[in-house]
Design a protein around this motif. Structure first.
Motif, PDB file in Angstrom:
ATOM      1  N   ASP A  84     -70.659 -34.345  21.250  1.00  0.00           N
ATOM      2  CA  ASP A  84     -69.622 -34.782  20.304  1.00  0.00           C
ATOM      3  C   ASP A  84     -68.317 -34.040  20.550  1.00  0.00           C
ATOM      4  O   ASP A  84     -67.239 -34.566  20.274  1.00  0.00           O
ATOM      5  CB  ASP A  84     -70.102 -34.541  18.870  1.00  0.00           C
ATOM      6  CG  ASP A  84     -69.252 -35.274  17.848  1.00  0.00           C
ATOM      7  OD1 ASP A  84     -69.209 -36.517  17.897  1.00  0.00           O
ATOM      8  OD2 ASP A  84     -68.609 -34.598  17.018  1.00  0.00           O
ATOM      9  N   HIS A 104     -66.550 -36.040  23.068  1.00  0.00           N
ATOM     10  CA  HIS A 104     -66.036 -37.247  22.418  1.00  0.00           C
ATOM     11  C   HIS A 104     -64.762 -36.935  21.636  1.00  0.00           C
ATOM     12  O   HIS A 104     -63.791 -37.713  21.652  1.00  0.00           O
ATOM     13  CB  HIS A 104     -67.088 -37.820  21.474  1.00  0.00           C
ATOM     14  CG  HIS A 104     -68.276 -38.382  22.168  1.00  0.00           C
ATOM     15  ND1 HIS A 104     -69.385 -38.841  21.496  1.00  0.00           N
ATOM     16  CD2 HIS A 104     -68.535 -38.567  23.496  1.00  0.00           C
ATOM     17  CE1 HIS A 104     -70.276 -39.275  22.373  1.00  0.00           C
ATOM     18  NE2 HIS A 104     -69.785 -39.129  23.580  1.00  0.00           N
ATOM     19  N   THR A 160     -65.562 -32.805  14.591  1.00  0.00           N
ATOM     20  CA  THR A 160     -66.440 -33.922  14.955  1.00  0.00           C
ATOM     21  C   THR A 160     -65.628 -35.203  14.991  1.00  0.00           C
ATOM     22  O   THR A 160     -64.587 -35.319  14.331  1.00  0.00           O
ATOM     23  CB  THR A 160     -67.584 -34.090  13.940  1.00  0.00           C
ATOM     24  OG1 THR A 160     -67.039 -34.494  12.671  1.00  0.00           O
ATOM     25  CG2 THR A 160     -68.358 -32.786  13.762  1.00  0.00           C
ATOM     26  N   THR A 161     -66.103 -36.186  15.746  1.00  0.00           N
ATOM     27  CA  THR A 161     -65.389 -37.460  15.815  1.00  0.00           C
ATOM     28  C   THR A 161     -65.433 -38.184  14.479  1.00  0.00           C
ATOM     29  O   THR A 161     -64.500 -38.907  14.132  1.00  0.00           O
ATOM     30  CB  THR A 161     -66.009 -38.359  16.900  1.00  0.00           C
ATOM     31  OG1 THR A 161     -67.427 -38.469  16.679  1.00  0.00           O
ATOM     32  CG2 THR A 161     -65.774 -37.797  18.285  1.00  0.00           C
ATOM     33  N   LYS A 220     -66.686 -45.282  24.607  1.00  0.00           N
ATOM     34  CA  LYS A 220     -67.922 -44.642  24.170  1.00  0.00           C
ATOM     35  C   LYS A 220     -69.171 -45.132  24.900  1.00  0.00           C
ATOM     36  O   LYS A 220     -70.071 -44.320  25.189  1.00  0.00           O
ATOM     37  CB  LYS A 220     -68.096 -44.816  22.657  1.00  0.00           C
ATOM     38  CG  LYS A 220     -69.220 -43.971  22.074  1.00  0.00           C
ATOM     39  CD  LYS A 220     -69.242 -44.077  20.557  1.00  0.00           C
ATOM     40  CE  LYS A 220     -70.352 -43.211  19.967  1.00  0.00           C
ATOM     41  NZ  LYS A 220     -70.352 -43.274  18.484  1.00  0.00           N
TER      42      LYS A 220
END
Length: 621
Positions: A376, A379, A37-38, A368
Motif C-alpha cells: 500500500d 500505491h 494509506t491510499t 492498480k
C-alpha cells in the motif's frame, strides 16, 4: 481601478486567503492518519463530517464562472436563467433518491468500477474512464483561465505565472493532504466565493438605493422575463430547457460522477451521505441566488449611470462586467484583493476536485491492476506522483487555452458538455436496463460522444436571431474605461453559457436540416446525448443478443417502482420492502455488500453481515 490601485493591503489579503490552502495540506500531512494509506489519501478514511463534504460538493461544480458568468447572464439577458436553479434542485432530489442509495453501499473508490462489475466488462470501465479523464484535464486548464486573466488585467501579474501558481498550489495541498485537505479547502473557498459576490451585490444595491428600486429599473428595461413556454429546442433558454434540461444535465454530476461519489463516499453512513447532498442544495440556493441578484443590481447601477460599458465598447466581453464594476466602484483597500481571492477560490476548488478525481480514477481503473501485488505504501506514492502529473497536465492545458481565440475557447467548453450524455448513458444503461449487454453498453456511449462532439463543433457555424435587449447609452463617453481594461481580454463562458464572436447570421426561418440541429440549445446537450447512448445501446443489444437479466446482481440495479413506492399510501397495500431486495454478497470477498447496507430495517433492527458473522445492531434513530 488600474494596476496601481491593487495596494499592499490587497496583496496581503489575497496572499493570506490563497496560502491558507497550502496550510491545510501541511496540517493533514502531519496530523491524523498522515495520509499513509491510499484509502485515507483518496477517500479520507470514509470518516468525514457532513458539513465540509456538503460544501465540497457545492464548490466542486461552482467555479469562478459562477462569479463572472452568472451575473453577466442576468445583466445581458434578464432574469430567465434563474429558473435553472429549479432544475438543479430537482437534480439534487433525483440524485439523492436514486443514485446515492445505489452507489454508496458499493464502497467505490473509482466510480467507473461500477461499470465493470455491472457489465462484467473491463472495456466498459476503461472507455468511461478515458472519456472522463480527457474531459476533466481539458476543463482543468480552462478553469484557471478566468482568474488568471482577471489578475493580469487588474495587477499586471503575468498570466503564465498565474496559471502556474494555481496548478502548484492545488498540487501542493492535494499531494500532502489528500482528499481531506481538498474537502476542507473547498469548504473555506466556498465562504470566500460567497463573500466576494455578496460584497458586489450589497454595494450595487446601496448605490441604486434599495432592492425595490433595483427591481423596478430592471422591469422598466424588460429584464424581468421568467416565463417562456415555447417548446422549440433551438431556443437558447425556455422554461423547459432551464428546468427539465438543467435537471437532466445535473443529475449525473450530483449523483453519478466521480466528483460526487468520491465525496459522499468519504462519509461513514448512507444517511449522512444523503444529508450532505441535500444540505449542499441550501448552499446552492444561496450562492446562485446571490450571484444572479448581483447581475440584476449591477445592471440597475449602470442604468442610473446612463452608460453600459459593453455597448459603449469599453469592454470586450460580458464576462468583464463584474470586474469592471469592482474596478470602478469598489476601489477600497482590501476589497479588490477579496474579489480576486474569490475568483481564485472558485478555480482552486474546481481544479483540486478535478485532481482528486483524476488520481482516483486513473489509479483504480488503469494502474492498480498492474501493481495489485505491491504494498500500500507503493500505491500511495503512485497516487501522489499522479497528483503531480495531472497538475502539470492542467498547467500545460492552460498555456494552450491562453493561445486560443474566443470562439475556439468557447467551442472547447461546449465539447466538454458533450461528454455528459455519454457518461450519463453508461449509468442509465447499467442501472435501469438489466438486459443490456457489454457490446451495447460500450457502443452506445461512444456513438453518443462522437455525435455530440460533432453537434457542439457545428454549433459555432450557426447563430440565430439575437435577442432584443436595450442597454443604457445616453451618457456614454467612448473609451472612458478602456484604459483600465485594455488588457482584460477574457473569453470564458457566461455561466457555462456560450457567447461567440460575430459570424454571419442565419435567419430563424432558414434554420433547417443541419443548421437546425447545430442550433440546439446547449441545455439539451446532455439530454440528447443520453437518449442517443441508450437507444443505440439497446439496438445493438437486440442485434447481438440481450443479456439474461437474472445474471445481473440486484445491487447494481435500480427499480423505479421500488424507489417511488413511498408515494403510494400504505393503505393501498404498499410493502415495506421489495422481494427483489435480497441480501447478496460478492463472491471471493470477506465482506458482504448489501444493496441497502444501512437502510435495511426490520422492526427497528438493521442487518449487517459478513461471510463469517451476522450481527444484529440496534438502529440509531
Amino acid at each position: 481601478m488600474t494596476s496601481a490601485s491593487f495596494t499592499v493591503v490587497d496583496w496581503v489579503i489575497f496572499g493570506i486567503l490563497i496560502l491558507f490552502s497550502g496550510v491545510v495540506g501541511i496540517y493533514y500531512a502531519c496530523c491524523g492518519g498522515k495520509q499513509k494509506t491510499t484509502d485515507e489519501f483518496l477517500m479520507a478514511d470514509r470518516n468525514m463530517s457532513v458539513l465540509p463534504v456538503a460544501a465540497s460538493i457545492l464548490v466542486s461544480f461552482q467555479t469562478a464562472i459562477l462569479i463572472l458568468g452568472q451575473p453577466a447572464e442576468m445583466y445581458t439577458k434578464g432574469t430567465q436563467f434563474f429558473l435553472s436553479l429549479i432544475g438543479q434542485l430537482g437534480a439534487v432530489f433525483l440524485a439523492t433518491t436514486l443514485f446515492v442509495p445505489l452507489f454508496y453501499p458499493l464502497k467505490l473508490t473509482s466510480f467507473f468500477e461500477y461499470l465493470e462489475h455491472r457489465f462484467d466488462c473491463k472495456a466498459a470501465r476503461v472507455t468511461a474512464t478515458s472519456i472522463g479523464i480527457i474531459s476533466t484535464v481539458l476543463y482543468s486548464g480552462i478553469a484557471s483561465f478566468a482568474p488568471s486573466t482577471a489578475l493580469s488585467a487588474v495587477t499586471g501579474f503575468p498570466e503564465w505565472l498565474s496559471f502556474t501558481l494555481i496548478g502548484v498550489i492545488c498540487a501542493f495541498y492535494t499531494f500532502l493532504g489528500g482528499l481531506k485537505a481538498v474537502i476542507w479547502v473547498d469548504a473555506f473557498q466556498g465562504i470566500i466565493m460567497l463573500a466576494g459576490i455578496l460584497t458586489i451585490l450589497i454595494k450595487a444595491t446601496l448605490l441604486v438605493g434599495d432592492w425595490g428600486t433595483v427591481w423596478r429599473i430592471n422591469d422598466d428595461w424588460g429584464r424581468i422575463n421568467f416565463w417562456n413556454f415555447d417548446p422549440d429546442p433551438t431556443i437558447r433558454h425556455s422554461f423547459w430547457s432551464l428546468v427539465i434540461g438543467t435537471m437532466i444535465n445535473w443529475t449525473g454530476p450530483y449523483g453519478a460522477s466521480q466528483q460526487s461519489t468520491q465525496r459522499f463516499g468519504s462519509l461513514p453512513t448512507l444517511r449522512k451521505a444523503k444529508i450532505a447532498l441535500m444540505l449542499q442544495s441550501v448552499g446552492l440556493i444561496v450562492i446562485v441566488t446571490t450571484s444572479c441578484m448581483a447581475g440584476v443590481a449591477v445592471f440597475a447601477y449602470y442604468v442610473m449611470k446612463g452608460c453600459d460599458p459593453l455597448t459603449n465598447g469599453d469592454i470586450q466581453s460580458s464576462n468583464q462586467i463584474i470586474p469592471t464594476f469592482v474596478m470602478e466602484v469598489l476601489n477600497y483597500p482590501g476589497v479588490p484583493g477579496l474579489f480576486m481571492a474569490s475568483l481564485y477560490s472558485g478555480s482552486l476548488s474546481t481544479i483540486s476536485s478535478n485532481l482528486s478525481t483524476l488520481v482516483a480514477t486513473s489509479f483504480e481503473d488503469l494502474i492498480k491492476p498492474f501493481v495489485r501485488k505491491k504494498s500500500d505504501r507503493v500505491h500511495l506514492w503512485i497516487t501522489r506522483i499522479l497528483v503531480l502529473f495531472f497538475s502539470a497536465a492542467g498547467i500545460g492545458m492552460s498555456f494552450l487555452v491562453r493561445n486560443l481565440t474566443g470562439t475556439v475557447l468557447q467551442a472547447s467548453i461546449s465539447i466538454l458538455g458533450s461528454s455528459g450524455g455519454a457518461l450519463n448513458g453508461f449509468v442509465v444503461l447499467g442501472a435501469f436496463f438489466p438486459s443490456c449487454n457489454r457490446i451495447g453498453a460500450i457502443t452506445g456511449p461512444i456513438v453518443s460522444y462522437a455525435i455530440m462532439l460533432w453537434i457542439g463543433i457545428g454549433q459555432y457555424s450557426v447563430i440565430g436571431v439575437p435577442e432584443d435587449f436595450r442597454f443604457p447609452t445616453e451618457n456614454c463617453q467612448t473609451g472612458n474605461l478602456s484604459s483600465m481594461v485594455s488588457n482584460f481580454t477574457m473569453s470564458t463562458v457566461d455561466s457555462g453559457l456560450m457567447s461567440t464572436t460575430p459570424v454571419p447570421m442565419v435567419p430563424e426561418d432558414n434554420l433547417t436540416g443541419l443548421n437546425r440541429l447545430y442550433s440546439l440549445s446547449y441545455l439539451w446537450y446532455s439530454t440528447l446525448g443520453t437518449i442517443i447512448a441508450v437507444v443505440i445501446a439497446l439496438i445493438i443489444t437486440y442485434i447481438t443478443g440481450p443479456r439474461d437479466a437474472e445474471e445481473v446482481d440486484k445491487k447494481y440495479l435500480l427499480c423505479l417502482s421500488e424507489k417511488l413506492s413511498w408515494l403510494v399510501p400504505s393503505c393501498c397495500g404498499r410493502n415495506s420492502y421489495s422481494t427483489d431486495q435480497k441480501i447478496k454478497g460478492r463472491t471471493g470477498q470477506d465482506n458482504i455488500v448489501f444493496s441497502n447496507l444501512e437502510e435495511r430495517k426490520t422492526g427497528g433492527i438493521m442487518e449487517k453481515g459478513s461471510s463469517h458473522t451476522m450481527e444484529l445492531h440496534k438502529m440509531d434513530t
